[in-house]
Design an enzyme around this catalytic site. Structure first.
Site, PDB file in Angstrom:
ATOM      1  N   ASP A 106      39.219  21.004   0.318  1.00  0.00           N
ATOM      2  CA  ASP A 106      39.287  20.578   1.742  1.00  0.00           C
ATOM      3  C   ASP A 106      38.035  20.494   2.535  1.00  0.00           C
ATOM      4  O   ASP A 106      37.653  21.434   3.361  1.00  0.00           O
ATOM      5  CB  ASP A 106      40.274  21.574   2.367  1.00  0.00           C
ATOM      6  CG  ASP A 106      40.642  21.590   3.756  1.00  0.00           C
ATOM      7  OD1 ASP A 106      40.522  20.349   4.221  1.00  0.00           O
ATOM      8  OD2 ASP A 106      40.753  22.592   4.369  1.00  0.00           O
TER       9      ASP A 106
ATOM     10  N   SER B 157      43.884  28.253   4.715  1.00  0.00           N
ATOM     11  CA  SER B 157      44.584  28.104   3.672  1.00  0.00           C
ATOM     12  C   SER B 157      44.515  29.353   2.740  1.00  0.00           C
ATOM     13  O   SER B 157      45.287  29.815   2.001  1.00  0.00           O
ATOM     14  CB  SER B 157      43.968  26.887   2.867  1.00  0.00           C
ATOM     15  OG  SER B 157      42.415  27.275   2.888  1.00  0.00           O
TER      16      SER B 157
END
Ligand code: SAM
Length: 281
Positions: free
Chosen positions: A165, A101
């Site tokens: 996350d 990410s």
């Protein structure tokens, strides 16, 4: 206790749905010139070598991103992610690395945007620092992401995205993401928050959704991709994203993308997808 290493899972079906959503949300923020702040509460190492021992152990990317690269029938939101990943490969045509990410966000950031990336694991933090060292707009924090993110919100431009996350190795993470969302909502009601969750136990996700419905936070979208039927407690059969204040284009993009992904990424009978409003605006 930080035993989770994302290198074992990079590029799998869960990364695909998470990163399709991430790319879509950041590209939406890029529609306006005003800068945005991206806050990653659990950043990982930033980039993963798909030929190293970890990635090859279960080769999860083979049933994820590798099934998508090279196809010419991708829905637009999936195609955007795949093109970005192709652009990160050191060699033409091959799939050698998978960006996490932080590097996906960095690829989309403009000079006026900034990244704040939290990673607690010492070696993952070191790797992340090495991958981002050259970029003045990216700030790496060796700090608890739930705590660090709150200190960075709201951003001065009042535009931003928080990606949450966790690995959910600690069962408290399920409760913590709900509390964290409530805290972000109080500080930064005009921001967007995207929370990833694994589908290992349907009962646990039903409980998470019930807690989110009761959290007094409006405008929540839930999207889920399952690559095989639920198998209570027998491995991760899918995963999902909860998005607070989603871009108005996100639901339609996922309604187009997820049926395709449920078909192409299926690893057994019972693959399925969901896009639903969990809490209305
Ligand atoms: N977001 C990454 C991506 O999409 O490429 C993957 C992140 S991985 C699922 C979760 C990471 O969070 C691990 O590298 C772990 O070491 C780190 N971590 C665990 N607890 C944390 C915490 N409280 N704050 C910051 N990082 C944490």
């Amino acid at each position: 206790m930080l035993s989770y290493l994302h290198g074992f899972h990079a590029g799998n079906h869960a990364d695909v749905i998470k990163h399709v959503v991430l790319v879509h949300l950041l590209e939406h923020l890029c529609r306006k010139t005003k800068g945005w702040r991206y806050v990653d509460t659990h950043a990982g190492a930033g980039r993963y070598d798909l030929h190293d021992e970890r990635a090859l152990k279960k080769a999860e990317h083979a049933d994820g991103i590798a099934r998508l690269i090279g196809r010419d029938d991708l829905p637009p939101a999936v195609s955007r992610l795949v093109e970005l990943i192709r652009g990160q490969q050191p060699g033409a045509g091959a799939l050698d690395v998978y960006p996490g990410s932080p590097l996906i966000a960095l690829a989309l950031a403009r000079p006026q945007d900034e990244l704040h990336l939290h990673e607690l694991h010492p070696r993952e933090h070191e790797a992340l620092m090495a991958h981002l060292a050259a970029d003045a707009n990216a700030h790496v924090h060796r700090q608890d992401g739930f705590r660090g993110a709150l200190g960075l919100l709201p951003p001065p431009t009042r535009r931003g995205l928080v990606l949450v996350d966790p690995s959910y190795e600690r069962k408290q993470d399920y409760e913590q993401v709900v509390r964290f969302l409530q805290q972000v909502h109080r500080r930064f009601a005009t921001g967007t928050v995207a929370i990833w969750y694994p589908l290992v136990s349907r009962a646990r996700i039903d409980a998470l959704c019930a807690a989110l419905r009761a959290a007094d936070v409006p405008d929540l979208l839930r999207a889920e991709l399952c690559v095989r039927a639920d198998a209570e407690g027998f491995g991760m059969t899918g995963s999902g994203m909860i998005v607070f204040r989603p871009a108005f284009t996100l639901a339609a993009a996922l309604e187009e993308s997820l049926p395709f992904l449920a078909n192409v990424l299926a690893t057994g009978p019972g693959s399925a997808w969901t896009v639903e409003t969990l809490v209305p605006e």
